[in-house]
Design a protein around this motif. Sequence first.
Motif, PDB file in Angstrom:
ATOM      1  N   ALA A  67      86.256  99.382  14.001  1.00 59.04           N
ATOM      2  CA  ALA A  67      87.653  99.348  14.429  1.00 59.04           C
ATOM      3  C   ALA A  67      88.587  99.752  13.292  1.00 59.04           C
ATOM      4  O   ALA A  67      88.302  99.500  12.116  1.00 59.04           O
ATOM      5  N   ARG A  68      89.715 100.354  13.657  1.00 65.66           N
ATOM      6  CA  ARG A  68      90.693 100.741  12.643  1.00 65.66           C
ATOM      7  C   ARG A  68      91.393  99.512  12.065  1.00 65.66           C
ATOM      8  O   ARG A  68      91.699  99.454  10.879  1.00 65.66           O
ATOM      9  N   SER A  70      92.241  95.005  13.334  1.00 64.36           N
ATOM     10  CA  SER A  70      91.989  93.986  14.351  1.00 64.36           C
ATOM     11  C   SER A  70      93.017  92.869  14.236  1.00 64.36           C
ATOM     12  O   SER A  70      93.716  92.734  13.227  1.00 64.36           O
ATOM     13  N   LEU A  93      90.509  94.738  19.066  1.00 64.47           N
ATOM     14  CA  LEU A  93      90.119  95.836  18.185  1.00 64.47           C
ATOM     15  C   LEU A  93      90.945  97.072  18.483  1.00 64.47           C
ATOM     16  O   LEU A  93      91.008  97.533  19.629  1.00 64.47           O
ATOM     17  N   ASP A  94      91.570  97.620  17.449  1.00 65.97           N
ATOM     18  CA  ASP A  94      92.312  98.877  17.550  1.00 65.97           C
ATOM     19  C   ASP A  94      91.350 100.011  17.231  1.00 65.97           C
ATOM     20  O   ASP A  94      90.789 100.069  16.120  1.00 65.97           O
ATOM     21  N   ARG A  95      91.167 100.920  18.201  1.00 68.71           N
ATOM     22  CA  ARG A  95      90.202 101.998  18.010  1.00 68.71           C
ATOM     23  C   ARG A  95      90.880 103.354  17.838  1.00 68.71           C
ATOM     24  O   ARG A  95      90.323 104.394  18.175  1.00 68.71           O
ATOM     25  N   ARG A  98      91.548 105.575  21.099  1.00 71.91           N
ATOM     26  CA  ARG A  98      91.011 105.027  22.348  1.00 71.91           C
ATOM     27  C   ARG A  98      91.689 103.697  22.631  1.00 71.91           C
ATOM     28  O   ARG A  98      92.208 103.044  21.718  1.00 71.91           O
ATOM     29  N   GLU A 118      88.254  96.412  28.029  1.00 68.64           N
ATOM     30  CA  GLU A 118      89.181  97.432  27.557  1.00 68.64           C
ATOM     31  C   GLU A 118      90.591  97.082  28.025  1.00 68.64           C
ATOM     32  O   GLU A 118      90.819  96.779  29.197  1.00 68.64           O
TER      33      GLU A 118
END
Length: 249
Positions: A67-68, A70, A93-95, A98, A118
């Motif tokens: 993840a980028r 969280s 979680l930052d993706r 997406r 999601e």
Amino acid sequence: MSRSVPSSTTGLLRAWPASALAVWSAAWRAGLASPDDVLHTLHDYAETHDVDTGGTALDLVRLVGAARRSAVVFPAPGDAQGLPSEAEDVLILDRADRPPLALTARGTAERCRWSVRELGPDVDVLALGGDQTAGELEYDLREAVGEAATVIAGLAGPRVGGPADLRDALAARTAAVSLDLPPHDRQRVDRMLATAAQIDAIVGLAGGGLGASAQQVENADAQLRRLSTLTRRARAAAINTLLRDYYRD
């Protein structure tokens, strides 16, 4: 590095599994812990971990590690953003390109099952982490300790036992809702989480009635709910402060 004794395989799942996964995974990314430390933390919660989308504990760690950034959220009924209110804590979680993911855990100390959901593409992960800083909430927490102690004193009925029994019960509940953290230098985070665990323990005991009358419990209900809300906000602020530090590193 603090490590707790794993729960009994017949016991309930320890408190805050998503938060533990969040902070240890972020510490690993920051070079302050190893992947084995993350796996050991998960094992402290349950012997086996399954993901509803397929996979094991190692796959879960890889998912979070990719993840980028969280954040953790402690939802309550009626909270916005479509978060699962039945979970104690939720890891978001930052993706990057997406939609974010929401991870929750349920189960026992023998088997923990992780759900992955999601979220909408417009969900702001940092906004979900709360808009109050740890510093803004620390004073409120300190004041709440005395208030919580007053509540439990007013609810302690004749069936509770002596002061030593009450202290032992509070110590056990405090340990059950405490969170082991990776290496860090934020003493305020430690203080806030310790205070939140103490208040949660008091609220949990008081909510059980402690031998008090139904009227006493009903009269204290609003106060207990307000204290519980405060600990959720403070715990989120403390943990998300730590997560931001790890991701900056």
